[in-house]
Design an enzyme around this catalytic site. Structure first.
Site, PDB file in Angstrom:
ATOM      1  CG  HIS A 142      -1.971  -1.040   1.213  1.00 36.13           C
ATOM      2  ND1 HIS A 142      -2.835  -1.239   0.153  1.00 36.13           N
ATOM      3  CD2 HIS A 142      -2.287  -1.989   2.138  1.00 36.13           C
ATOM      4  CE1 HIS A 142      -3.634  -2.270   0.437  1.00 36.13           C
ATOM      5  NE2 HIS A 142      -3.319  -2.744   1.627  1.00 36.13           N
ATOM      6  CG  HIS A 172      -6.436  -5.309   1.762  1.00 30.69           C
ATOM      7  ND1 HIS A 172      -5.863  -6.189   2.654  1.00 30.69           N
ATOM      8  CD2 HIS A 172      -7.582  -4.874   2.331  1.00 30.69           C
ATOM      9  CE1 HIS A 172      -6.630  -6.280   3.736  1.00 30.69           C
ATOM     10  NE2 HIS A 172      -7.683  -5.499   3.567  1.00 30.69           N
ATOM     11  CG  ASP A 211      -4.851  -9.989   3.489  1.00 34.07           C
ATOM     12  OD1 ASP A 211      -4.650 -10.505   2.377  1.00 34.07           O
ATOM     13  OD2 ASP A 211      -4.543  -8.805   3.748  1.00 34.07           O
ATOM     14  CG  ASP A 227      -2.791  -8.426   0.691  1.00 29.59           C
ATOM     15  OD1 ASP A 227      -2.059  -8.736   1.647  1.00 29.59           O
ATOM     16  OD2 ASP A 227      -3.796  -7.696   0.801  1.00 29.59           O
TER      17      ASP A 227
END
Ligand SMILES: [Zn+2]
Length: 292
Positions: free
Chosen positions: A111, A150, A229, A148
């Site tokens: 991120h 996200h 995740d 991931d």
């Protein structure tokens, strides 16, 4: 990140425990990372951002870089080492001292954008490693695979329109960081997935979208933003992947790497917050990477 925060030191202990329990630990080469240098970080991050970070480190307690991302007196040192792990992993693979590598690092990285920390991430570890492969070792085409849950907005921010890089990703959408559904460059293959997607949809997306694009791009080095995740047991998201899906996708990526990249893969830990599921998933991932 502070007491009770899911991005916690116990994550790395859970991974180590599971690798020992799965009888993988003793068969792997373990190397401690050096901190990344300012120059290595500045290949992907704004110089002012790097300078400013050093002035923000608190003598005690926490300072927030964004609503989700805090640093304590030790965090920046950890972040330098996390980024340095990817650099060292690239060097070991390029020197033939390792076939591939997994970097068990915190904080995560995908991120973090060119000039800002975000979503538990301070430096974009995978981007630093990818640029190191290109700048220090003359690699001309790298692929970044991001599974991931996200969207890797930071990696997209750094590499969109860099035609030496192909990024393929899947992520739950709509979900944090609430972007990625519209790719920012022609070299971004973003596959948003609705909540409650399982391994069936995941494997379908990888087979139909990622693999043909990766094969056509013929990367000389493959990087994996390995977040776990999207696991069924991980409360961070609403997806239903399990260890077998992580093993499967690792196998697919390994085949692409064998065909085009002399097997070169560097995988770096991103998310994954249910400690048991994280440990088991990383073990499945490493088992495939190592061929054990
Ligand atoms: Zn994540």
């Amino acid at each position: 990140m502070g007491r009770g925060h899911p991005e916690c030191p116990a994550r790395l202990a859970a991974i180590q425990d599971r690798l020992i329990a799965a009888q993988l630990w003793d068969f792997l080469l373990h190397v401690d990372a050096q901190p990344a240098t300012w120059e290595q970080l500045a290949r992907v991050h704004d110089a002012d951002y790097l300078d400013r970070l050093a002035t923000l480190v608190p003598a005690q307690g926490y300072v927030h870089l964004d609503p989700d991302t805090a640093i304590n007196p030790y965090s920046l040192n950890a972040a330098y080492h996390a980024a340095g792990a990817g650099v060292l992993a690239v060097d070991l693979v390029m020197q033939g001292r390792a076939n591939n590598a997994f970097c068990a690092v915190r904080p995560p990285g995908h991120h973090a954008e060119h000039d800002r920390a975000m979503g538990f991430c301070i430096f974009n570890n995978i981007a630093v490693a990818a640029r190191h492969a290109m700048e220090a070792h003359g690699i001309e085409r790298v692929a970044i695979v991001d599974f991931d849950v996200h969207h890797g907005n930071g990696t997209e921010d750094i590499f969109c329109h860099d035609e030496r890089v192909l990024m393929v990703s899947i992520f739950q959408h709509p979900f944090f960081p609430y972007c990625g559904d519209v790719p920012r460059g022609p070299n971004m293959l973003n596959v948003p997935m609705p909540r409650a997607s399982t391994g069936v949809q995941f494997r379908e997306a990888v087979t139909e979208k990622w693999l043909p694009a990766l094969d056509a791009f013929a990367p000389q080095f493959i990087f994996i933003s390995a977040g776990f995740d999207a696991h069924l047991e991980d409360d961070m998201s609403s997806m239903g992947l399990v260890e077998a899906d992580y093993a499967w996708v690792t196998r697919q990526v390994r085949q692409v790497a064998k065909k085009h990249a002399q097997g070169r893969i560097v995988s770096m830990l991103e998310g994954g917050y249910d400690l048991s599921a994280l440990g088991r998933s990383v073990a499945a991932h490493i088992k495939e990477l190592s061929g054990l």
